[in-house]
Design a protein around this motif. Sequence first.
Motif, PDB file in Angstrom:
ATOM      1  N   VAL A  27      15.328  28.006  -0.023  1.00 32.77           N
ATOM      2  CA  VAL A  27      15.945  27.038   0.887  1.00 32.77           C
ATOM      3  C   VAL A  27      14.862  26.198   1.561  1.00 32.77           C
ATOM      4  O   VAL A  27      14.954  24.959   1.611  1.00 32.77           O
ATOM      5  N   ILE A  28      13.820  26.857   2.064  1.00 28.61           N
ATOM      6  CA  ILE A  28      12.747  26.146   2.769  1.00 28.61           C
ATOM      7  C   ILE A  28      12.013  25.205   1.822  1.00 28.61           C
ATOM      8  O   ILE A  28      11.780  24.029   2.141  1.00 28.61           O
ATOM      9  N   ASP A  29      11.643  25.700   0.643  1.00 25.97           N
ATOM     10  CA  ASP A  29      10.899  24.880  -0.318  1.00 25.97           C
ATOM     11  C   ASP A  29      11.700  23.661  -0.757  1.00 25.97           C
ATOM     12  O   ASP A  29      11.162  22.550  -0.859  1.00 25.97           O
ATOM     13  N   ARG A  30      12.989  23.857  -1.005  1.00 28.60           N
ATOM     14  CA  ARG A  30      13.827  22.745  -1.450  1.00 28.60           C
ATOM     15  C   ARG A  30      14.083  21.748  -0.319  1.00 28.60           C
ATOM     16  O   ARG A  30      14.256  20.559  -0.567  1.00 28.60           O
ATOM     17  N   CYS A  31      14.089  22.251   0.902  1.00 32.76           N
ATOM     18  CA  CYS A  31      14.239  21.364   2.049  1.00 32.76           C
ATOM     19  C   CYS A  31      13.013  20.458   2.161  1.00 32.76           C
ATOM     20  O   CYS A  31      13.135  19.258   2.459  1.00 32.76           O
ATOM     21  N   TYR A  32      11.846  21.007   1.931  1.00 34.76           N
ATOM     22  CA  TYR A  32      10.625  20.193   1.932  1.00 34.76           C
ATOM     23  C   TYR A  32      10.684  19.128   0.845  1.00 34.76           C
ATOM     24  O   TYR A  32      10.282  17.976   1.060  1.00 34.76           O
ATOM     25  N   LEU A  33      11.170  19.489  -0.335  1.00 36.10           N
ATOM     26  CA  LEU A  33      11.286  18.511  -1.416  1.00 36.10           C
ATOM     27  C   LEU A  33      12.269  17.395  -1.037  1.00 36.10           C
ATOM     28  O   LEU A  33      12.043  16.225  -1.346  1.00 36.10           O
ATOM     29  N   LEU A  34      13.360  17.764  -0.378  1.00 34.39           N
ATOM     30  CA  LEU A  34      14.321  16.772   0.092  1.00 34.39           C
ATOM     31  C   LEU A  34      13.656  15.807   1.067  1.00 34.39           C
ATOM     32  O   LEU A  34      13.845  14.582   0.980  1.00 34.39           O
ATOM     33  N   VAL A  35      12.885  16.347   1.987  1.00 32.47           N
ATOM     34  CA  VAL A  35      12.183  15.496   2.952  1.00 32.47           C
ATOM     35  C   VAL A  35      11.171  14.605   2.241  1.00 32.47           C
ATOM     36  O   VAL A  35      11.094  13.400   2.511  1.00 32.47           O
ATOM     37  N   GLY A  36      10.406  15.173   1.312  1.00 30.35           N
ATOM     38  CA  GLY A  36       9.409  14.389   0.591  1.00 30.35           C
ATOM     39  C   GLY A  36      10.018  13.225  -0.167  1.00 30.35           C
ATOM     40  O   GLY A  36       9.505  12.097  -0.138  1.00 30.35           O
ATOM     41  N   SER A  37      11.125  13.476  -0.835  1.00 25.43           N
ATOM     42  CA  SER A  37      11.813  12.412  -1.561  1.00 25.43           C
ATOM     43  C   SER A  37      12.414  11.393  -0.593  1.00 25.43           C
ATOM     44  O   SER A  37      12.429  10.195  -0.859  1.00 25.43           O
ATOM     45  N   SER A  38      12.904  11.868   0.541  1.00 28.53           N
ATOM     46  CA  SER A  38      13.543  10.985   1.520  1.00 28.53           C
ATOM     47  C   SER A  38      12.558   9.993   2.115  1.00 28.53           C
ATOM     48  O   SER A  38      12.923   8.859   2.438  1.00 28.53           O
ATOM     49  N   ILE A  39      11.295  10.415   2.284  1.00 30.66           N
ATOM     50  CA  ILE A  39      10.293   9.512   2.841  1.00 30.66           C
ATOM     51  C   ILE A  39       9.507   8.811   1.735  1.00 30.66           C
ATOM     52  O   ILE A  39       8.430   8.258   1.974  1.00 30.66           O
ATOM     53  N   LEU A  40      10.068   8.854   0.522  1.00 29.72           N
ATOM     54  CA  LEU A  40       9.605   8.027  -0.599  1.00 29.72           C
ATOM     55  C   LEU A  40       8.225   8.408  -1.128  1.00 29.72           C
ATOM     56  O   LEU A  40       7.477   7.561  -1.603  1.00 29.72           O
ATOM     57  N   LEU A  41       7.897   9.692  -1.063  1.00 27.78           N
ATOM     58  CA  LEU A  41       6.670  10.161  -1.691  1.00 27.78           C
ATOM     59  C   LEU A  41       6.911  10.367  -3.183  1.00 27.78           C
ATOM     60  O   LEU A  41       8.024  10.655  -3.616  1.00 27.78           O
ATOM     61  N   ASP A  42       5.850  10.253  -3.966  1.00 27.18           N
ATOM     62  CA  ASP A  42       5.958  10.383  -5.417  1.00 27.18           C
ATOM     63  C   ASP A  42       6.383  11.795  -5.808  1.00 27.18           C
ATOM     64  O   ASP A  42       5.862  12.779  -5.292  1.00 27.18           O
ATOM     65  N   GLU A  43       7.321  11.888  -6.731  1.00 28.37           N
ATOM     66  CA  GLU A  43       7.876  13.191  -7.128  1.00 28.37           C
ATOM     67  C   GLU A  43       6.819  14.132  -7.692  1.00 28.37           C
ATOM     68  O   GLU A  43       6.803  15.326  -7.392  1.00 28.37           O
TER      69      GLU A  43
END
Length: 230
Positions: A82-98
Motif C-alpha cells: 500500500v505504501i509503495d504504491r501510494c508513493y508511485l501514485l504521488v510520483g506519477s501525479s507530480i509528473l515524474l518519469d515512470e
Amino acid sequence: HFYSYISKINNKESDNSEVHLLEIEHYAKLIFSRAISVQNAYEHLKLSIEYLEKGDFPASKFDFKDHHKYHLECFYLSLFSVIDRCYLLVGSSILLDESQIENIKGKDLINKRLKSETHLSNLLKSLNTLNSNVNKFKKIRNKIAHNNSFSNEHLETLGYLKIIPDISSKMLESVSLNDAEMNIKEGLMKKTKVEIDSVKCNLEADLNRVFQELHIIYLSLIHISEPTRH
C-alpha cells in the motif's frame, strides 16, 4: 479527462478509427491505474486482517499455526505494498518519469521533488506521516521479503508442540498439552491484534490525507491539455 480517454478507446473498438490521445488523457489513464493499484493492495491488506482475526479454520487441512503465519506474512507485505504504491501514485501525479520512480531510488526522487516545491509541502508532510506510522514494521517486512519466512516465539512454540511427540510427558502434570497450546494461541492472537489495531488506527486516515492533497493537484490540471513532465 479519463472519461474522454475511455470514450476514444471505445470509438476505436467500435469503428476501428485511429485514436489521437492528448497528453492529459494519457496522464488521467495512468493516475487511474495507479489509484486502482493502491486500492487493490489495501483490499489485500483488509483480507489478511479478516483471516488473522479468525480463531480457527475448521474446513482446512492446515492447522491454525500455518494459517496465522501465512496471513501474518500477507499482512506485512500488503501493508508496505500500500505504501509503495501510494508513493508511485504521488510520483506519477507530480509528473515524474515512470522509469525513474519505479527504480530502487524512486522514493528518494519523489521526496526530493516534493521538498523542492513549496506548494507540495503539505503532500510531503502527509506522505511522511503515512510512512512514519508503519515504519516500526519495516524490519519484519524486509525479513519476510528478503530472508526468511516470518516467525515469533508464539509461532515457534506452537510448532514445537506439533513436532515433538513426547513433549506432553516432559510437562508438568498440572498443564495439559491442549491447555498449553490454547494459552500460546491466545497470546499470539493478542499480540497480532495489537499490531492490527495500530495499523487500523492510522492507515485509512493517513491515506485520505494524501488523497486530499493529490485532489488539489488534479483540480489544477483540469483545463490543461499538455502537462509538463519533470
